[in-house]
Design a protein around this motif. Structure first.
Motif, mmCIF file in Angstrom:
data_model
loop_
_atom_site.group_PDB
_atom_site.id
_atom_site.type_symbol
_atom_site.label_atom_id
_atom_site.label_comp_id
_atom_site.label_asym_id
_atom_site.label_seq_id
_atom_site.Cartn_x
_atom_site.Cartn_y
_atom_site.Cartn_z
ATOM 1 N N VAL C 68 16.949 -17.562 8.350
ATOM 2 C CA VAL C 68 15.502 -17.324 8.305
ATOM 3 C C VAL C 68 14.778 -18.633 8.018
ATOM 4 O O VAL C 68 15.041 -19.273 6.998
ATOM 5 N N TYR C 69 13.871 -19.021 8.902
ATOM 6 C CA TYR C 69 13.040 -20.206 8.690
ATOM 7 C C TYR C 69 11.596 -19.751 8.770
ATOM 8 O O TYR C 69 11.110 -19.399 9.839
ATOM 9 N N SER C 70 10.932 -19.726 7.611
ATOM 10 C CA SER C 70 9.635 -19.063 7.521
ATOM 11 C C SER C 70 8.575 -19.959 6.918
ATOM 12 O O SER C 70 8.861 -20.860 6.131
ATOM 13 N N THR C 71 7.339 -19.682 7.294
ATOM 14 C CA THR C 71 6.184 -20.228 6.596
ATOM 15 C C THR C 71 5.194 -19.100 6.396
ATOM 16 O O THR C 71 4.696 -18.505 7.350
ATOM 17 N N VAL C 97 7.733 -16.811 11.429
ATOM 18 C CA VAL C 97 9.162 -16.798 11.086
ATOM 19 C C VAL C 97 9.984 -16.992 12.352
ATOM 20 O O VAL C 97 9.710 -16.348 13.375
ATOM 21 N N TYR C 98 10.967 -17.879 12.275
ATOM 22 C CA TYR C 98 11.961 -18.036 13.339
ATOM 23 C C TYR C 98 13.321 -17.652 12.779
ATOM 24 O O TYR C 98 13.639 -17.994 11.631
ATOM 25 N N PHE C 99 14.108 -16.962 13.592
ATOM 26 C CA PHE C 99 15.460 -16.568 13.197
ATOM 27 C C PHE C 99 16.459 -17.380 14.021
ATOM 28 O O PHE C 99 16.381 -17.391 15.257
ATOM 29 N N SER C 100 17.356 -18.058 13.318
ATOM 30 C CA SER C 100 18.334 -18.898 14.016
ATOM 31 C C SER C 100 19.646 -18.160 14.262
ATOM 32 O O SER C 100 20.588 -18.736 14.804
ATOM 33 N N GLU C 115 14.512 -15.013 17.774
ATOM 34 C CA GLU C 115 13.248 -14.286 17.675
ATOM 35 C C GLU C 115 12.173 -15.130 16.975
ATOM 36 O O GLU C 115 12.487 -15.978 16.135
ATOM 37 N N GLU C 116 10.952 -14.823 17.300
ATOM 38 C CA GLU C 116 9.790 -15.455 16.669
ATOM 39 C C GLU C 116 8.849 -14.357 16.205
ATOM 40 O O GLU C 116 8.552 -13.442 16.970
ATOM 41 N N LEU C 117 8.398 -14.445 14.959
ATOM 42 C CA LEU C 117 7.457 -13.464 14.416
ATOM 43 C C LEU C 117 6.192 -14.190 13.967
ATOM 44 O O LEU C 117 6.260 -15.199 13.269
ATOM 45 N N VAL C 118 5.050 -13.688 14.395
ATOM 46 C CA VAL C 118 3.756 -14.206 13.942
ATOM 47 C C VAL C 118 2.964 -13.023 13.400
ATOM 48 O O VAL C 118 2.872 -11.987 14.063
ATOM 49 N N GLN C 146 1.348 -7.763 13.633
ATOM 50 C CA GLN C 146 2.619 -8.479 13.658
ATOM 51 C C GLN C 146 3.039 -8.569 15.116
ATOM 52 O O GLN C 146 3.039 -7.557 15.821
ATOM 53 N N ALA C 147 3.349 -9.774 15.571
ATOM 54 C CA ALA C 147 3.721 -9.989 16.975
ATOM 55 C C ALA C 147 5.096 -10.629 17.021
ATOM 56 O O ALA C 147 5.315 -11.679 16.430
ATOM 57 N N VAL C 148 6.010 -9.982 17.706
ATOM 58 C CA VAL C 148 7.384 -10.464 17.779
ATOM 59 C C VAL C 148 7.729 -10.783 19.230
ATOM 60 O O VAL C 148 7.422 -10.001 20.139
ATOM 61 N N LYS C 149 8.331 -11.945 19.414
ATOM 62 C CA LYS C 149 8.851 -12.307 20.743
ATOM 63 C C LYS C 149 10.348 -12.498 20.632
ATOM 64 O O LYS C 149 10.838 -13.069 19.660
ATOM 65 N N ARG C 150 11.047 -12.001 21.626
ATOM 66 C CA ARG C 150 12.503 -12.120 21.648
ATOM 67 C C ARG C 150 12.897 -12.785 22.964
ATOM 68 O O ARG C 150 12.424 -12.384 24.033
ATOM 69 N N PRO C 151 13.762 -13.812 22.892
ATOM 70 C CA PRO C 151 14.079 -14.574 24.114
ATOM 71 C C PRO C 151 14.752 -13.712 25.171
ATOM 72 O O PRO C 151 14.662 -14.013 26.361
ATOM 73 N N TYR C 152 15.402 -12.647 24.753
ATOM 74 C CA TYR C 152 16.098 -11.781 25.710
ATOM 75 C C TYR C 152 15.181 -10.691 26.248
ATOM 76 O O TYR C 152 15.608 -9.813 26.979
ATOM 77 N N LYS C 153 13.909 -10.723 25.836
ATOM 78 C CA LYS C 153 12.904 -9.831 26.423
ATOM 79 C C LYS C 153 11.736 -10.679 26.898
ATOM 80 O O LYS C 153 10.655 -10.657 26.313
ATOM 81 N N PRO C 154 11.949 -11.466 27.944
ATOM 82 C CA PRO C 154 10.937 -12.438 28.353
ATOM 83 C C PRO C 154 9.603 -11.770 28.684
ATOM 84 O O PRO C 154 9.558 -10.661 29.208
#
Lengths: 171, 171, 171
Positions: C68-71, C97-100, C115-118, C146-154
């Motif tokens: 978890v890498y968050s601000t 938040v970015y998840f590695s 994933e990326e969460l804003v 809350q907006a989530v983007k997932r690389p496997y759901k372009p």
């Protein structure tokens, strides 16, 4: 902490905001007013280290430029007054940068235009009060993360993580 | 700058935060409490200019709405007290907006839902102290950039850049 | 509001910044210094409710972690001093938040990495002054979105919206 101390904290935060404004409005004249003559910078955990006002401003001028549209925000100030003329400060920062065209490989390689950078971390600053007022004596930051998206690499986020997550190694 | 001045700065920042809260929580009653009767707004570098409290609030009500989910943040306040009852302020802002469905073409054209807007710039405000407290006398902003992504235009960022990068033309 | 009150507000904002720093630098020792023993948390509108310092810190430790890498930023403080030893506070927050890599399903399901969460919303806090200083007595937040983007759901944004847009139901 007294009301008089709060006035000092206010002066230091104003200094920091002027610095942030100088960077993102790309105003070198403003940047001339924020640094002590012997300022030391160590951006990105020390990857970019410079000493002396002229050298630091030259570095910043190279980093900003016509194809760079940036917002760096400095928040959560935790400032310690260490003497009547010295202080230290820790600030969370976040940066969002868009590139509208090619840019030198200062921040990251391969900037062609269209890239987006989102990052966060902590500034670890020193301030000094000179005859002309409070100035930045040293400034640097340790990232938590940096995430880059490039339009020509769809659905890929280049995530660079920093194990210290913003913390100084030596504290 | 004295401790008493800091109390005034605090009142003005509270006013600004109440305004930001009114916009993003979509609370018109809160917005009624932040403007002077003769307020002038000139959003987006003057593209959207309105005069008078009723007209400004009507504009804001049209801009917010059920399909708009926004966060506008105002930070880095640089406030100047120009008299006991007047002040000016410069603030960095950043906005992130998601649209969950169609929305009138107030901010940008072609909103169908699914769009994401990220932007930044500077507010240039005037404040006035009335019998009821500090109020916004004028407010406007100049952008640094605005970046829009639309799900039906994959891998494209509509980047709108502002050559003034947040600066007022006349300062 | 007096200069002496501003000193109290400063102490409370420093407490909040220390808390935010503890979360995003993943420093449990720092988190030990911010909560009252009987602290109550009700994150995400109450979806995640915990009582007592040990339980809250255990929850936070589970939420943060190596992937978890968050601000999380807390801004726009509107703090009310309700007695010499109690206060309440409303703050806008934003989190990125970015998840590695994979992460337990605490915040959202299906975290694989990339994933990326804003998100954004409002904290609604209570503070109490104990012998050791100001501490968080309760903290919770209501989201705006809350907006989530997932690389496997372009080209898909998972947008979760909150009809209260940060407001408490009972105010």
């Amino acid at each position: 902490m007294t009301p008089a101390d709060l006035v000092v904290l206010h002066e230091i935060t104003q200094l920091k905001y002027r610095y942030m404004r100088g960077v993102d409005t790309q105003d070198p004249a403003l940047l001339e007013t924020v640094f002590a003559p012997d300022v030391r910078c160590w951006y990105d955990g020390g990857k970019h280290a410079r000493t002396g006002r002229a050298e630091v401003i030259a570095f910043l001028k190279a980093g900003i430029g016509p194809t760079v549209y940036s917002t760096h925000i400095a928040i959560h100030p935790e400032i310690t007054l260490t003497s009547p003329t010295t202080a230290t400060g820790v600030w969370r920062f976040q940066d969002i940068v868009y590139f509208s065209g090619p840019h030198p490989e200062l921040v990251m390689p391969g900037i062609q235009g269209g890239e987006e950078l989102v990052g966060a971390g902590y500034y670890h600053d020193e301030y000094v009060k000179l005859a002309e007022g409070w100035r930045i004596k040293s400034t640097g930051y340790v990232r938590i993360f940096q995430a880059v998206k490039r339009p020509y690499k769809p659905n890929e986020i280049e995530l660079t993580t920093e194990p210290m997550r913003g913390k100084l190694a030596k504290t």
